[in-house]
Design a protein around this motif. Sequence first.
Motif, PDB file in Angstrom:
ATOM      1  N   VAL A   1     -12.428 -52.062   8.966  1.00 25.70           N
ATOM      2  CA  VAL A   1     -11.785 -52.507  10.209  1.00 25.70           C
ATOM      3  C   VAL A   1     -11.867 -54.026  10.320  1.00 25.70           C
ATOM      4  N   LEU A   2     -13.043 -54.587  10.021  1.00 20.60           N
ATOM      5  CA  LEU A   2     -13.220 -56.040  10.127  1.00 20.60           C
ATOM      6  C   LEU A   2     -12.404 -56.788   9.073  1.00 20.60           C
ATOM      7  N   VAL A   3     -12.387 -56.288   7.856  1.00 21.13           N
ATOM      8  CA  VAL A   3     -11.646 -56.957   6.785  1.00 21.13           C
ATOM      9  C   VAL A   3     -10.146 -56.928   7.064  1.00 21.13           C
ATOM     10  N   THR A   4      -9.648 -55.795   7.547  1.00 18.90           N
ATOM     11  CA  THR A   4      -8.205 -55.667   7.789  1.00 18.90           C
ATOM     12  C   THR A   4      -7.802 -56.123   9.183  1.00 18.90           C
ATOM     13  N   ALA A   5      -8.788 -56.395  10.041  1.00 20.03           N
ATOM     14  CA  ALA A   5      -8.525 -56.786  11.432  1.00 20.03           C
ATOM     15  C   ALA A   5      -7.630 -55.755  12.125  1.00 20.03           C
ATOM     16  N   SER A   6      -7.932 -54.473  11.927  1.00 17.89           N
ATOM     17  CA  SER A   6      -7.087 -53.401  12.434  1.00 17.89           C
ATOM     18  C   SER A   6      -7.671 -52.773  13.696  1.00 17.89           C
ATOM     19  N   LEU A   7      -7.082 -53.117  14.829  1.00 16.89           N
ATOM     20  CA  LEU A   7      -7.500 -52.525  16.091  1.00 16.89           C
ATOM     21  C   LEU A   7      -7.183 -51.029  16.125  1.00 16.89           C
ATOM     22  N   ALA A   8      -6.046 -50.642  15.594  1.00 16.46           N
ATOM     23  CA  ALA A   8      -5.672 -49.223  15.580  1.00 16.46           C
ATOM     24  C   ALA A   8      -6.684 -48.411  14.780  1.00 16.46           C
ATOM     25  N   ALA A   9      -7.154 -48.943  13.658  1.00 23.56           N
ATOM     26  CA  ALA A   9      -8.165 -48.234  12.861  1.00 23.56           C
ATOM     27  C   ALA A   9      -9.457 -48.088  13.653  1.00 23.56           C
ATOM     28  N   LEU A  10      -9.819 -49.113  14.401  1.00 25.29           N
ATOM     29  CA  LEU A  10     -11.026 -49.028  15.231  1.00 25.29           C
ATOM     30  C   LEU A  10     -10.871 -47.941  16.292  1.00 25.29           C
ATOM     31  N   VAL A  11      -9.707 -47.869  16.904  1.00 27.47           N
ATOM     32  CA  VAL A  11      -9.438 -46.858  17.926  1.00 27.47           C
ATOM     33  C   VAL A  11      -9.461 -45.453  17.315  1.00 27.47           C
ATOM     34  N   LEU A  12      -9.066 -45.320  16.058  1.00 28.50           N
ATOM     35  CA  LEU A  12      -9.042 -44.016  15.396  1.00 28.50           C
ATOM     36  C   LEU A  12     -10.420 -43.549  14.931  1.00 28.50           C
ATOM     37  N   LEU A  13     -11.408 -44.444  14.850  1.00 30.67           N
ATOM     38  CA  LEU A  13     -12.730 -44.052  14.356  1.00 30.67           C
ATOM     39  C   LEU A  13     -13.348 -42.895  15.141  1.00 30.67           C
ATOM     40  N   PRO A  14     -13.326 -42.891  16.486  1.00 29.09           N
ATOM     41  CA  PRO A  14     -13.880 -41.734  17.195  1.00 29.09           C
ATOM     42  C   PRO A  14     -13.157 -40.421  16.863  1.00 29.09           C
ATOM     43  N   VAL A  15     -11.869 -40.488  16.597  1.00 23.85           N
ATOM     44  CA  VAL A  15     -11.112 -39.293  16.213  1.00 23.85           C
ATOM     45  C   VAL A  15     -11.593 -38.804  14.848  1.00 23.85           C
ATOM     46  N   VAL A  16     -11.755 -39.733  13.910  1.00 28.66           N
ATOM     47  CA  VAL A  16     -12.252 -39.391  12.578  1.00 28.66           C
ATOM     48  C   VAL A  16     -13.628 -38.733  12.687  1.00 28.66           C
ATOM     49  N   LEU A  17     -14.511 -39.330  13.490  1.00 27.91           N
ATOM     50  CA  LEU A  17     -15.865 -38.792  13.630  1.00 27.91           C
ATOM     51  C   LEU A  17     -15.864 -37.419  14.303  1.00 27.91           C
ATOM     52  N   ARG A  18     -14.983 -37.210  15.247  1.00 26.19           N
ATOM     53  CA  ARG A  18     -14.894 -35.903  15.915  1.00 26.19           C
ATOM     54  C   ARG A  18     -14.399 -34.827  14.943  1.00 26.19           C
ATOM     55  N   VAL A  19     -13.367 -35.152  14.175  1.00 30.42           N
ATOM     56  CA  VAL A  19     -12.861 -34.198  13.180  1.00 30.42           C
ATOM     57  C   VAL A  19     -13.950 -33.914  12.148  1.00 30.42           C
ATOM     58  N   LEU A  20     -14.667 -34.939  11.723  1.00 29.53           N
ATOM     59  CA  LEU A  20     -15.772 -34.764  10.789  1.00 29.53           C
ATOM     60  C   LEU A  20     -16.819 -33.822  11.372  1.00 29.53           C
TER      61      LEU A  20
END
Length: 162
Positions: free
Chosen positions: A112-131
């Motif tokens: 997220v930091l390298v790509t400066a992607s706010l959308a990826a940061l917002v998707l992290l909780p979704v990824v963790l929930r699916v996991l």
Amino acid sequence: MTADATRTYDRGPDVKFPPPLLFVGGLGLGVLLDRFGRVPFEITAPSLVTVLGLVLGVAGLAIVYTGIVTFRRARTAVYPNRPAKRVVQHGIYAYTRNPMYVGMAVFYIGGVLVTASLAALVLLPVVLRVLHVHVIAREERHLHAAFPEEYAAYCAKVGRWW
């Protein structure tokens, strides 16, 4: 049917996909949304933030690698579609029950930091929930069934994440 024949068909937690795909998919989708979608905010990544992201990425991969090596040395399944042969409680597993997933999350944040992607940061909780729902819960059910007392004692001693 013999015990060996039964073991051949035992798929352990029977996770249907490789968990790293969740993290790669979430990060990739987030970057694509930022690049081609209409995201109302933009993150600029100064070089220090990029360096921090690279450090986190490498640290995350090191945590994942440590978890894999510890499982291999304990001679138990690394892949969550195979049965566990034992509850691993030493090494990094003395600090977290899911070091590989912790490492993947740290890697993701670095990405997220390298790509400066706010959308990826917002998707992290979704990824963790699916996991959690589709991977961790299955793994925990499998371990509770296979090693009821030992795994319960381990859970009482070591947290799921850290």
